[in-house]
Design a protein around this motif. Structure first.
Motif, PDB file in Angstrom:
ATOM      1  N   LEU A 224       0.819  -1.214   0.000  1.00 42.92           N
ATOM      2  CA  LEU A 224       0.000   0.000   0.000  1.00 42.92           C
ATOM      3  C   LEU A 224       0.850   1.259   0.000  1.00 42.92           C
ATOM      4  N   SER A 225       0.361   2.266  -0.688  1.00 41.28           N
ATOM      5  CA  SER A 225       0.964   3.588  -0.570  1.00 41.28           C
ATOM      6  C   SER A 225       0.563   4.156   0.783  1.00 41.28           C
ATOM      7  N   ASP A 226       1.198   5.255   1.156  1.00 40.85           N
ATOM      8  CA  ASP A 226       0.734   5.987   2.330  1.00 40.85           C
ATOM      9  C   ASP A 226      -0.657   6.543   2.019  1.00 40.85           C
ATOM     10  N   ALA A 227      -1.461   6.693   3.034  1.00 35.44           N
ATOM     11  CA  ALA A 227      -2.780   7.294   2.841  1.00 35.44           C
ATOM     12  C   ALA A 227      -2.603   8.738   2.369  1.00 35.44           C
ATOM     13  N   TYR A 228      -3.408   9.148   1.399  1.00 33.30           N
ATOM     14  CA  TYR A 228      -3.265  10.500   0.847  1.00 33.30           C
ATOM     15  C   TYR A 228      -4.531  11.329   0.928  1.00 33.30           C
ATOM     16  N   ILE A 229      -5.646  10.724   1.327  1.00 27.90           N
ATOM     17  CA  ILE A 229      -6.895  11.474   1.417  1.00 27.90           C
ATOM     18  C   ILE A 229      -7.729  10.903   2.558  1.00 27.90           C
ATOM     19  N   ASN A 230      -8.441  11.770   3.249  1.00 24.38           N
ATOM     20  CA  ASN A 230      -9.338  11.362   4.326  1.00 24.38           C
ATOM     21  C   ASN A 230     -10.753  11.195   3.785  1.00 24.38           C
ATOM     22  N   ASN A 231     -11.516  10.347   4.433  1.00 20.99           N
ATOM     23  CA  ASN A 231     -12.909  10.167   4.060  1.00 20.99           C
ATOM     24  C   ASN A 231     -13.718   9.896   5.321  1.00 20.99           C
ATOM     25  N   ALA A 232     -14.832  10.566   5.448  1.00 19.68           N
ATOM     26  CA  ALA A 232     -15.717  10.390   6.599  1.00 19.68           C
ATOM     27  C   ALA A 232     -17.140  10.258   6.080  1.00 19.68           C
ATOM     28  N   GLN A 233     -18.075  10.108   6.976  1.00 21.59           N
ATOM     29  CA  GLN A 233     -19.494  10.068   6.611  1.00 21.59           C
ATOM     30  C   GLN A 233     -20.068  11.462   6.808  1.00 21.59           C
ATOM     31  N   TRP A 234     -20.863  11.895   5.861  1.00 22.62           N
ATOM     32  CA  TRP A 234     -21.399  13.246   5.827  1.00 22.62           C
ATOM     33  C   TRP A 234     -22.904  13.235   5.681  1.00 22.62           C
ATOM     34  N   ILE A 235     -23.520  14.346   6.016  1.00 24.05           N
ATOM     35  CA  ILE A 235     -24.949  14.536   5.802  1.00 24.05           C
ATOM     36  C   ILE A 235     -25.115  15.691   4.817  1.00 24.05           C
ATOM     37  N   VAL A 236     -25.815  15.431   3.722  1.00 22.55           N
ATOM     38  CA  VAL A 236     -26.052  16.432   2.678  1.00 22.55           C
ATOM     39  C   VAL A 236     -27.554  16.685   2.595  1.00 22.55           C
ATOM     40  N   THR A 237     -27.926  17.951   2.513  1.00 23.71           N
ATOM     41  CA  THR A 237     -29.327  18.350   2.407  1.00 23.71           C
ATOM     42  C   THR A 237     -29.461  19.395   1.300  1.00 23.71           C
ATOM     43  N   LEU A 238     -30.684  19.792   1.044  1.00 21.72           N
ATOM     44  CA  LEU A 238     -30.916  20.898   0.119  1.00 21.72           C
ATOM     45  C   LEU A 238     -30.385  22.181   0.743  1.00 21.72           C
ATOM     46  N   ALA A 239     -29.947  23.092  -0.071  1.00 16.39           N
ATOM     47  CA  ALA A 239     -29.339  24.334   0.415  1.00 16.39           C
ATOM     48  C   ALA A 239     -30.272  25.126   1.322  1.00 16.39           C
ATOM     49  N   ASP A 240     -31.563  25.080   1.057  1.00 15.87           N
ATOM     50  CA  ASP A 240     -32.512  25.850   1.867  1.00 15.87           C
ATOM     51  C   ASP A 240     -33.153  25.029   2.994  1.00 15.87           C
TER      52      ASP A 240
ATOM     53  N   ASN B 180       4.276  11.885  -2.936  1.00 13.00           N
ATOM     54  CA  ASN B 180       5.026  12.778  -2.040  1.00 13.00           C
ATOM     55  C   ASN B 180       5.352  14.099  -2.722  1.00 13.00           C
ATOM     56  N   GLU B 181       5.771  14.027  -3.984  1.00 19.60           N
ATOM     57  CA  GLU B 181       6.100  15.241  -4.735  1.00 19.60           C
ATOM     58  C   GLU B 181       4.854  16.098  -4.966  1.00 19.60           C
ATOM     59  N   MET B 182       3.734  15.439  -5.274  1.00 17.68           N
ATOM     60  CA  MET B 182       2.482  16.169  -5.497  1.00 17.68           C
ATOM     61  C   MET B 182       2.006  16.855  -4.221  1.00 17.68           C
ATOM     62  N   LYS B 183       2.206  16.209  -3.114  1.00 17.33           N
ATOM     63  CA  LYS B 183       1.820  16.809  -1.834  1.00 17.33           C
ATOM     64  C   LYS B 183       2.720  18.004  -1.538  1.00 17.33           C
ATOM     65  N   LYS B 184       4.018  17.829  -1.740  1.00 20.65           N
ATOM     66  CA  LYS B 184       4.993  18.875  -1.414  1.00 20.65           C
ATOM     67  C   LYS B 184       4.821  20.119  -2.285  1.00 20.65           C
ATOM     68  N   ASP B 185       4.585  19.924  -3.588  1.00 24.80           N
ATOM     69  CA  ASP B 185       4.496  21.092  -4.480  1.00 24.80           C
ATOM     70  C   ASP B 185       3.083  21.673  -4.602  1.00 24.80           C
ATOM     71  N   GLY B 186       2.106  21.076  -3.886  1.00 25.48           N
ATOM     72  CA  GLY B 186       0.750  21.618  -3.885  1.00 25.48           C
ATOM     73  C   GLY B 186      -0.175  21.070  -4.957  1.00 25.48           C
ATOM     74  N   THR B 187       0.357  20.214  -5.833  1.00 18.53           N
ATOM     75  CA  THR B 187      -0.465  19.660  -6.902  1.00 18.53           C
ATOM     76  C   THR B 187      -1.620  18.840  -6.349  1.00 18.53           C
ATOM     77  N   MET B 188      -1.359  18.053  -5.307  1.00 16.04           N
ATOM     78  CA  MET B 188      -2.398  17.213  -4.730  1.00 16.04           C
ATOM     79  C   MET B 188      -3.535  18.070  -4.168  1.00 16.04           C
ATOM     80  N   ALA B 189      -3.205  19.132  -3.471  1.00 15.97           N
ATOM     81  CA  ALA B 189      -4.225  20.032  -2.918  1.00 15.97           C
ATOM     82  C   ALA B 189      -5.012  20.704  -4.048  1.00 15.97           C
ATOM     83  N   LYS B 190      -4.323  21.099  -5.103  1.00 20.04           N
ATOM     84  CA  LYS B 190      -4.985  21.748  -6.236  1.00 20.04           C
ATOM     85  C   LYS B 190      -5.986  20.797  -6.897  1.00 20.04           C
ATOM     86  N   ILE B 191      -5.591  19.545  -7.097  1.00 17.64           N
ATOM     87  CA  ILE B 191      -6.493  18.551  -7.686  1.00 17.64           C
ATOM     88  C   ILE B 191      -7.697  18.334  -6.772  1.00 17.64           C
ATOM     89  N   SER B 192      -7.453  18.235  -5.478  1.00 22.61           N
ATOM     90  CA  SER B 192      -8.540  18.051  -4.515  1.00 22.61           C
ATOM     91  C   SER B 192      -9.531  19.207  -4.597  1.00 22.61           C
TER      92      SER B 192
END
Length: 156
Positions: free
Chosen positions: A6-22, A133-145
């Motif tokens: 396995l690679s190192d974990a690169y993204i978090n995931n949790a359970q969310w609640i989504v509703t209509l904006a109003d 690791n390079e994508m995380k360091k140079d900000g590419t991973m955050a930009k894609i996210s």
């Protein structure tokens, strides 16, 4: 871990609640007596089924073959909320920002995503890890996210 490399974990995931904006649903307690949808066979369904107090507070939990159907029923007024993976919720909200909102609360455990490889593919795993690791360091991973999920949800 016993079966795959396995690679190192690169993204978090949790359970969310989504509703209509109003929607007037703004916290977990607001789901009391509401009709909620989720995808069958996933971690969210497991969480709901394993948390009797949460499950029994709702009027009904509808299970769907996929999250697309959940969100369609939410937008069409057949659901009050969708409980889903954060990654799925963020992606869907990014495509419908004026129609949907997420509650700023995480329910259930937070999991981490990495990339799996055959155990004997150590060289490939190492090359992919180097790129991550390079994508995380140079900000590419955050930009894609931010492009796909409207936020940086990469693992810090």
């Amino acid at each position: 871990k016993q079966t795959y490399g396995l690679s190192d974990a690169y993204i978090n995931n949790a359970q969310w609640i989504v509703t209509l904006a109003d929607s007037k649903i703004n916290k977990i307690a607001d789901l009391k007596g509401k009709v909620v949808g989720t995808q069958a066979g996933g971690t969210t369904e497991e969480y709901i089924d394993a948390t009797p107090a949460f499950k029994s507070s709702m009027k009904e939990v509808k299970r769907y073959a996929d999250y697309i159907a959940c969100f369609m029923d939410l937008e069409n007024g057949r659901l009050d909320a969708v409980v889903c993976d954060e990654i799925t919720g963020r992606y869907y909200i990014s495509k419908h920002p004026d129609k949907l909102k997420a509650l700023e609360v995480v329910i259930g455990p937070v999991s981490n995503f990495g990339i799996g490889f055959r155990k004997d593919d150590k060289a490939l795993r190492d090359e992919v890890q180097k790129a991550l690791n390079e994508m995380k360091k140079d900000g590419t991973m955050a930009k894609i996210s931010k492009t796909w999920f409207a936020a940086d949800i990469t693992k810090k």
